[in-house]
Write a protein that holds these residues in place. Sequence first.
Motif, short mmCIF file in Angstrom:
data_model
loop_
_atom_site.label_atom_id
_atom_site.label_comp_id
_atom_site.label_asym_id
_atom_site.label_seq_id
_atom_site.Cartn_x
_atom_site.Cartn_y
_atom_site.Cartn_z
N MET A 98 16.73 -21.20 -1.39
CA MET A 98 16.55 -19.84 -1.81
C MET A 98 15.07 -19.59 -2.06
N PRO A 99 14.47 -18.85 -1.17
CA PRO A 99 13.05 -18.55 -1.34
C PRO A 99 12.73 -17.82 -2.65
N SER A 100 13.63 -16.95 -3.09
CA SER A 100 13.34 -16.21 -4.32
C SER A 100 13.28 -17.15 -5.53
N ALA A 101 14.13 -18.16 -5.55
CA ALA A 101 14.12 -19.12 -6.66
C ALA A 101 12.82 -19.93 -6.64
N ILE A 102 12.35 -20.27 -5.45
CA ILE A 102 11.09 -21.02 -5.33
C ILE A 102 9.93 -20.14 -5.80
N ALA A 103 9.95 -18.88 -5.41
CA ALA A 103 8.89 -17.96 -5.83
C ALA A 103 8.92 -17.77 -7.35
N GLN A 104 10.11 -17.65 -7.93
CA GLN A 104 10.22 -17.50 -9.38
C GLN A 104 9.68 -18.73 -10.09
N LEU A 105 9.95 -19.90 -9.54
CA LEU A 105 9.41 -21.13 -10.12
C LEU A 105 7.89 -21.12 -10.05
N GLY A 106 7.36 -20.63 -8.94
CA GLY A 106 5.91 -20.51 -8.81
C GLY A 106 5.31 -19.60 -9.86
N VAL A 107 5.98 -18.49 -10.13
CA VAL A 107 5.51 -17.56 -11.15
C VAL A 107 5.54 -18.22 -12.53
N ARG A 108 6.58 -19.00 -12.78
CA ARG A 108 6.67 -19.70 -14.07
C ARG A 108 5.55 -20.73 -14.22
N PHE A 109 5.23 -21.44 -13.13
CA PHE A 109 4.11 -22.38 -13.16
C PHE A 109 2.81 -21.65 -13.46
N ALA A 110 2.61 -20.49 -12.82
CA ALA A 110 1.39 -19.72 -13.04
C ALA A 110 1.29 -19.27 -14.49
N ASP A 111 2.40 -18.80 -15.05
CA ASP A 111 2.41 -18.38 -16.45
C ASP A 111 2.05 -19.54 -17.37
N GLN A 112 2.66 -20.68 -17.12
CA GLN A 112 2.39 -21.85 -17.96
C GLN A 112 0.94 -22.32 -17.82
N ALA A 113 0.40 -22.21 -16.61
CA ALA A 113 -0.99 -22.59 -16.40
C ALA A 113 -1.91 -21.69 -17.22
N GLY A 114 -1.63 -20.40 -17.22
CA GLY A 114 -2.43 -19.47 -18.01
C GLY A 114 -2.34 -19.76 -19.50
N GLN A 115 -1.14 -20.04 -19.97
CA GLN A 115 -0.96 -20.36 -21.39
C GLN A 115 -1.67 -21.66 -21.75
N LEU A 116 -1.58 -22.65 -20.86
CA LEU A 116 -2.24 -23.92 -21.13
C LEU A 116 -3.75 -23.75 -21.17
N ASN A 117 -4.28 -22.93 -20.27
CA ASN A 117 -5.73 -22.66 -20.27
C ASN A 117 -6.16 -22.05 -21.60
N GLN A 118 -5.38 -21.09 -22.08
CA GLN A 118 -5.71 -20.46 -23.37
C GLN A 118 -5.63 -21.48 -24.50
N SER A 119 -4.59 -22.30 -24.48
CA SER A 119 -4.43 -23.31 -25.52
C SER A 119 -5.57 -24.33 -25.47
N ALA A 120 -5.98 -24.71 -24.27
CA ALA A 120 -7.07 -25.67 -24.13
C ALA A 120 -8.36 -25.10 -24.69
#
Length: 106
Positions: free
Chosen positions: A1-23
């Motif tokens: 399911m491409p949409s599930a893969i894309a949603q996972l990608g969005v979640r990774f991007a969100d977490q990356a942004g949050q981790l950058n702020q936390s760092a």
Amino acid sequence: MPSAIAQLGVRFADQAGQLNQSASSFGGNALQIADAFGLLGVCDGAMKQYISMAQSTMQGLEQLAALWDETANQLVAQAEQYELTDEENARQLHGVMPGGGSGGGH
């Protein structure tokens, strides 16, 4: 399911942004030590070791955030590629199947 893969990608991007702020927050707080080590730190190099460790930790967190962001980009790109492949396969199948691929033969 491409949409599930894309949603996972969005979640990774969100977490990356949050981790950058936390760092960034961690780095700002961790390096404001003033005279936390007192005279002992000056004598045995504890302060230098602490600063080195804190900087290494910050660098590691930033690298992890960058890795998550790159993973996010790759997941979204992969989802897009799957969608394009599915569309192309459907077009080819439509051109091969008699009756426009409706499956209603005999």
